[in-house]
Write a protein that holds these residues in place. Sequence first.
Motif, PDB file in Angstrom:
ATOM      1  N   ALA A 158       0.838  -1.196   0.000  1.00 50.87           N
ATOM      2  CA  ALA A 158       0.000   0.000   0.000  1.00 50.87           C
ATOM      3  C   ALA A 158       0.874   1.247   0.000  1.00 50.87           C
ATOM      4  CB  ALA A 158      -0.913   0.010   1.229  1.00 50.87           C
ATOM      5  N   PHE A 159       0.377   2.280  -0.667  1.00 54.55           N
ATOM      6  CA  PHE A 159       1.097   3.535  -0.740  1.00 54.55           C
ATOM      7  C   PHE A 159       0.121   4.672  -0.972  1.00 54.55           C
ATOM      8  CE2 PHE A 159       0.530   2.273  -5.070  1.00 54.55           C
ATOM      9  CZ  PHE A 159       0.346   3.451  -5.769  1.00 54.55           C
ATOM     10  N   CYS A 160       0.620   5.882  -0.780  1.00 54.66           N
ATOM     11  CA  CYS A 160      -0.152   7.091  -1.031  1.00 54.66           C
ATOM     12  C   CYS A 160       0.820   8.174  -1.454  1.00 54.66           C
ATOM     13  CB  CYS A 160      -0.887   7.503   0.245  1.00 54.66           C
ATOM     14  SG  CYS A 160      -1.880   8.983   0.081  1.00 54.66           S
ATOM     15  N   GLY A 161       0.473   8.912  -2.457  1.00 53.31           N
ATOM     16  CA  GLY A 161       1.280  10.057  -2.848  1.00 53.31           C
ATOM     17  C   GLY A 161       2.472   9.721  -3.720  1.00 53.31           C
ATOM     18  N   HIS A 162       3.153  10.771  -4.105  1.00 50.96           N
ATOM     19  CA  HIS A 162       4.267  10.697  -5.047  1.00 50.96           C
ATOM     20  C   HIS A 162       5.427   9.856  -4.516  1.00 50.96           C
ATOM     21  CE1 HIS A 162       6.786  12.139  -8.296  1.00 50.96           C
ATOM     22  NE2 HIS A 162       7.698  12.453  -7.400  1.00 50.96           N
ATOM     23  N   LYS A 173       6.682  -9.124  -7.241  1.00 54.38           N
ATOM     24  CA  LYS A 173       5.404  -9.698  -7.685  1.00 54.38           C
ATOM     25  C   LYS A 173       4.334  -9.583  -6.602  1.00 54.38           C
ATOM     26  CE  LYS A 173       7.757 -12.847 -10.825  1.00 54.38           C
ATOM     27  NZ  LYS A 173       9.046 -12.199 -10.753  1.00 54.38           N
ATOM     28  N   ILE A 174       4.224  -8.374  -6.055  1.00 55.30           N
ATOM     29  CA  ILE A 174       3.243  -8.054  -5.015  1.00 55.30           C
ATOM     30  C   ILE A 174       2.233  -7.078  -5.617  1.00 55.30           C
ATOM     31  CG2 ILE A 174       2.860  -7.056  -2.737  1.00 55.30           C
ATOM     32  CD1 ILE A 174       5.800  -7.586  -2.108  1.00 55.30           C
ATOM     33  N   PRO A 175       0.934  -7.359  -5.521  1.00 58.57           N
ATOM     34  CA  PRO A 175      -0.063  -6.406  -6.020  1.00 58.57           C
ATOM     35  C   PRO A 175      -0.049  -5.100  -5.222  1.00 58.57           C
ATOM     36  CG  PRO A 175      -1.027  -8.564  -5.652  1.00 58.57           C
ATOM     37  CD  PRO A 175       0.334  -8.600  -5.034  1.00 58.57           C
ATOM     38  N   LEU A 176      -0.632  -4.075  -5.811  1.00 60.02           N
ATOM     39  CA  LEU A 176      -0.647  -2.748  -5.202  1.00 60.02           C
ATOM     40  C   LEU A 176      -1.999  -2.387  -4.593  1.00 60.02           C
ATOM     41  CD1 LEU A 176       1.129  -0.826  -8.092  1.00 60.02           C
ATOM     42  CD2 LEU A 176       2.080  -1.265  -5.836  1.00 60.02           C
ATOM     43  N   LEU A 177      -1.952  -1.525  -3.574  1.00 61.85           N
ATOM     44  CA  LEU A 177      -3.120  -0.841  -3.023  1.00 61.85           C
ATOM     45  C   LEU A 177      -2.778   0.648  -3.039  1.00 61.85           C
ATOM     46  CD1 LEU A 177      -3.966  -3.004   0.107  1.00 61.85           C
ATOM     47  CD2 LEU A 177      -5.373  -2.749  -1.931  1.00 61.85           C
ATOM     48  N   CYS A 178      -3.407   1.374  -3.931  1.00 67.54           N
ATOM     49  CA  CYS A 178      -3.152   2.805  -4.076  1.00 67.54           C
ATOM     50  C   CYS A 178      -4.225   3.576  -3.318  1.00 67.54           C
ATOM     51  CB  CYS A 178      -3.171   3.185  -5.554  1.00 67.54           C
ATOM     52  SG  CYS A 178      -3.060   4.957  -5.844  1.00 67.54           S
ATOM     53  N   TYR A 212      -1.337  -6.457   4.078  1.00 66.19           N
ATOM     54  CA  TYR A 212      -0.526  -5.585   3.236  1.00 66.19           C
ATOM     55  C   TYR A 212       0.600  -4.966   4.042  1.00 66.19           C
ATOM     56  CZ  TYR A 212      -3.226  -1.831   5.443  1.00 66.19           C
ATOM     57  OH  TYR A 212      -3.813  -0.985   6.353  1.00 66.19           O
ATOM     58  N   ILE A 213       1.594  -4.504   3.313  1.00 63.52           N
ATOM     59  CA  ILE A 213       2.643  -3.685   3.902  1.00 63.52           C
ATOM     60  C   ILE A 213       2.470  -2.271   3.347  1.00 63.52           C
ATOM     61  CG2 ILE A 213       4.274  -5.565   4.267  1.00 63.52           C
ATOM     62  CD1 ILE A 213       5.726  -4.640   1.688  1.00 63.52           C
ATOM     63  N   ILE A 214       2.992  -1.307   4.068  1.00 68.97           N
ATOM     64  CA  ILE A 214       2.964   0.088   3.628  1.00 68.97           C
ATOM     65  C   ILE A 214       4.382   0.488   3.258  1.00 68.97           C
ATOM     66  CG2 ILE A 214       2.550   2.483   4.338  1.00 68.97           C
ATOM     67  CD1 ILE A 214       0.475   1.384   6.346  1.00 68.97           C
ATOM     68  N   VAL A 215       4.514   1.221   2.173  1.00 66.45           N
ATOM     69  CA  VAL A 215       5.818   1.761   1.786  1.00 66.45           C
ATOM     70  C   VAL A 215       5.691   3.277   1.618  1.00 66.45           C
ATOM     71  CG1 VAL A 215       5.512   1.409  -0.697  1.00 66.45           C
ATOM     72  CG2 VAL A 215       7.800   1.512   0.246  1.00 66.45           C
ATOM     73  N   ASP A 216       6.680   3.981   2.157  1.00 68.34           N
ATOM     74  CA  ASP A 216       6.739   5.430   2.017  1.00 68.34           C
ATOM     75  C   ASP A 216       8.186   5.854   2.230  1.00 68.34           C
ATOM     76  OD1 ASP A 216       5.658   7.906   1.429  1.00 68.34           O
ATOM     77  OD2 ASP A 216       4.920   8.278   3.447  1.00 68.34           O
ATOM     78  N   ASP A 217       8.456   7.139   2.016  1.00 71.75           N
ATOM     79  CA  ASP A 217       9.834   7.574   2.160  1.00 71.75           C
ATOM     80  C   ASP A 217      10.230   7.739   3.627  1.00 71.75           C
ATOM     81  OD1 ASP A 217       8.165   9.794   2.314  1.00 71.75           O
ATOM     82  OD2 ASP A 217       9.535  11.117   1.254  1.00 71.75           O
TER      83      ASP A 217
END
Length: 131
Positions: free
Chosen positions: A44-48, A62-67, A89-94
Amino acid sequence: MKKLKIQTDYLEHVFTPTVFNAKAKKLIAKIKEFKRKNKVEAVAFCGHSGAAMAYVLAYSLKIPLLCVRKPDKSHSRYKVEGNVGAKNYIIVDDFIDSGKTMDKILKSIKQCDKINPPLPIGIFLYNDYPP
């Protein structure tokens, strides 16, 4: 004619290819290690800044996305797009500054399925800003 200089505020790690590649490789290795012990069904992610790394991760691992979309509805009528059937899900951000992005991701995904919402099982950050 005056030459246009394109600048960035804090996203050098996204716009500088060598820095981005190094951070992507490091994050991919961390998530591969995490996946050895945990079944990860989506990222999962949000933003640029989240999108910059999320797409690389999804492709490489090969992991699907959650936008998680911004509320302006200019791009989609949905709050969350992607693998909405994921159980976790996992979350990714900076980086985490105020925690508002993490809170938005968690709340938005939970609202997609109030009876059986997917569970967050990890947060992966790929930048060390602010120092």
